[in-house]
Design an enzyme around this catalytic site. Structure first.
Site, PDB file in Angstrom:
ATOM      1  N   HIS A 185      68.185  22.299  99.111  1.00  0.00           N
ATOM      2  CA  HIS A 185      67.454  22.963 100.303  1.00  0.00           C
ATOM      3  C   HIS A 185      66.210  23.578  99.937  1.00  0.00           C
ATOM      4  CE1 HIS A 185      71.649  24.425 100.473  1.00  0.00           C
ATOM      5  NE2 HIS A 185      71.424  24.138 101.801  1.00  0.00           N
ATOM      6  N   SER A 242      75.562  19.864  97.034  1.00  0.00           N
ATOM      7  CA  SER A 242      76.229  20.458  98.049  1.00  0.00           C
ATOM      8  C   SER A 242      76.501  21.861  97.677  1.00  0.00           C
ATOM      9  CB  SER A 242      77.198  19.507  98.312  1.00  0.00           C
ATOM     10  OG  SER A 242      78.127  20.319  99.341  1.00  0.00           O
ATOM     11  N   GLN A 279      81.470  26.672 113.553  1.00  0.00           N
ATOM     12  CA  GLN A 279      81.625  25.068 113.130  1.00  0.00           C
ATOM     13  C   GLN A 279      82.769  25.128 112.102  1.00  0.00           C
ATOM     14  OE1 GLN A 279      77.480  25.104 111.731  1.00  0.00           O
ATOM     15  NE2 GLN A 279      78.242  24.135 109.792  1.00  0.00           N
ATOM     16  N   GLY A 298      68.753  17.675 105.415  1.00  0.00           N
ATOM     17  CA  GLY A 298      69.214  16.446 104.353  1.00  0.00           C
ATOM     18  C   GLY A 298      69.664  15.419 104.966  1.00  0.00           C
ATOM     19  N   ARG A 299      69.482  14.010 104.587  1.00  0.00           N
ATOM     20  CA  ARG A 299      70.233  12.962 104.825  1.00  0.00           C
ATOM     21  C   ARG A 299      71.764  12.904 104.382  1.00  0.00           C
ATOM     22  NH1 ARG A 299      67.444   8.703 107.032  1.00  0.00           N
ATOM     23  NH2 ARG A 299      68.830   7.237 105.878  1.00  0.00           N
ATOM     24  N   ARG A 313      79.204  23.219  98.445  1.00  0.00           N
ATOM     25  CA  ARG A 313      80.415  22.949  98.487  1.00  0.00           C
ATOM     26  C   ARG A 313      81.027  22.365  96.909  1.00  0.00           C
ATOM     27  NH1 ARG A 313      80.780  22.460 104.136  1.00  0.00           N
ATOM     28  NH2 ARG A 313      82.303  24.092 104.929  1.00  0.00           N
ATOM     29  N   ASN A 328      73.689  29.909 100.289  1.00  0.00           N
ATOM     30  CA  ASN A 328      74.250  29.288  99.062  1.00  0.00           C
ATOM     31  C   ASN A 328      73.476  28.247  98.418  1.00  0.00           C
ATOM     32  OD1 ASN A 328      75.845  29.248  96.703  1.00  0.00           O
ATOM     33  ND2 ASN A 328      77.443  27.751  97.803  1.00  0.00           N
TER      34      ASN A 328
END
Length: 284
Positions: free
Chosen positions: A37, A187, A61, A149-150, A189, A32
């Site tokens: 990314h 994100s 997870q 990614g931070r 999400r 996704n």
């Protein structure tokens, strides 16, 4: 771009590259994909001769009440984006390939303390799943460097700790968070947000910034956090946690610490959003 689910194929290519003295960068993802990314892939291309990306929605997870089945799977679109970005190998294993004995019989890795706090407290077992899959993917790909990614700051620190503790010969690199124009961290999400919620979602970054500004003005940390939580609640969030930690260790802050990170998670509608801001205790 080569797309494969076979561990042997990955290893054959890496062995060939290694025989030529060439370096390998690895970007693990759950798919996704968004611009964050792709930024990781672009950074990987600058730092190594070859780039491998994985897409694997890791069941280990996710807890029983989380969104494993509903997590967006967009392999065709993801593949197009990765090909355009110059990825050489896309690794797309199935759960049966990664966990052939099933989850109950799987050896796992657990990073103590920092894996049990913050998001780890809200999502028991989550970082055990993260550490285990990342370690397994590292063993499969055997990269020189790996990029994360931070935005997922706690995850980044846990992976760095695991690599150091287990003497893995991999350089783990954190890449700056990519944000929407509003300031909302990109994100996968974010797709759970309604249009109205997405307008409100940038308040999480604003709340974190307010804590940074207050601390740099000399205000008490707890008072700054309380004020920020009120800001989130007013915007429709249900705060999970807001905390200030040492930016290098993610440990509790001491008086001697100068490099800090404010890190937070909050629910907005169906989405659980996370973000963080690193800062110096005293503004320059």
């Amino acid at each position: 771009m080569i797309t494969t689910s076979a561990i042997s194929t990955i290893r054959e290519h890496v062995k060939t590259w290694r025989s030529k003295g060439e370096t390998v960068a690895f970007v693990p993802t759950m798919g996704n994909l968004h611009q964050g990314h792709i930024t990781l892939v672009n950074e990987a291309k600058k730092r190594a001769d070859h780039v491998v990306v994985s897409i694997f929605v890791n069941p280990m997870q996710f807890s029983a009440n989380e969104d494993l089945d509903g997590y967006p799977r967009t392999l065709i679109q993801d593949s197009d984006k990765l090909m355009a970005a110059g990825t050489e190998i896309l690794f797309t294993p199935t759960p049966e390939i990664i966990y052939p004995k099933g989850l109950a019989q799987q050896t796992y890795i657990e990073v103590p303390e920092i894996g049990d706090e913050l998001c780890g407290a809200s999502r028991p077992g989550h970082f055990r799943g993260v550490a285990t899959i990342v370690a397994k993917l590292f063993n499969i790909v055997q990269p020189d460097i790996a990029l994360f990614g931070r935005k997922d700051f706690q995850q980044l620190m846990i992976i760095k700790t695991m690599v150091e503790d287990l003497s893995m010969p991999i350089d783990v690199i954190g890449v700056e968070t990519i944000r929407e124009q509003s300031g909302l961290a990109m994100s996968s999400r974010n797709g759970y947000l309604t249009i109205e919620e997405k307008h409100s979602a940038a308040t999480l970054k604003q709340a974190l910034d307010s804590i940074v500004n207050a601390i740099q003005r000399g205000e008490a940390t707890q008072q700054a956090i309380t004020t920020a939580k009120k800001l989130l609640i007013t915007a429709g969030f249900t705060p999970d946690y807001l905390e200030v930690r040492n930016a290098n260790t993610l440990r509790q802050v001491t008086a001697a610490d100068s490099e800090l990170v404010v890190i937070g998670a909050a629910y907005l509608g169906k989405a659980r959003l996370i973000d963080n801001v690193s800062f110096s205790r005293h503004s320059s």
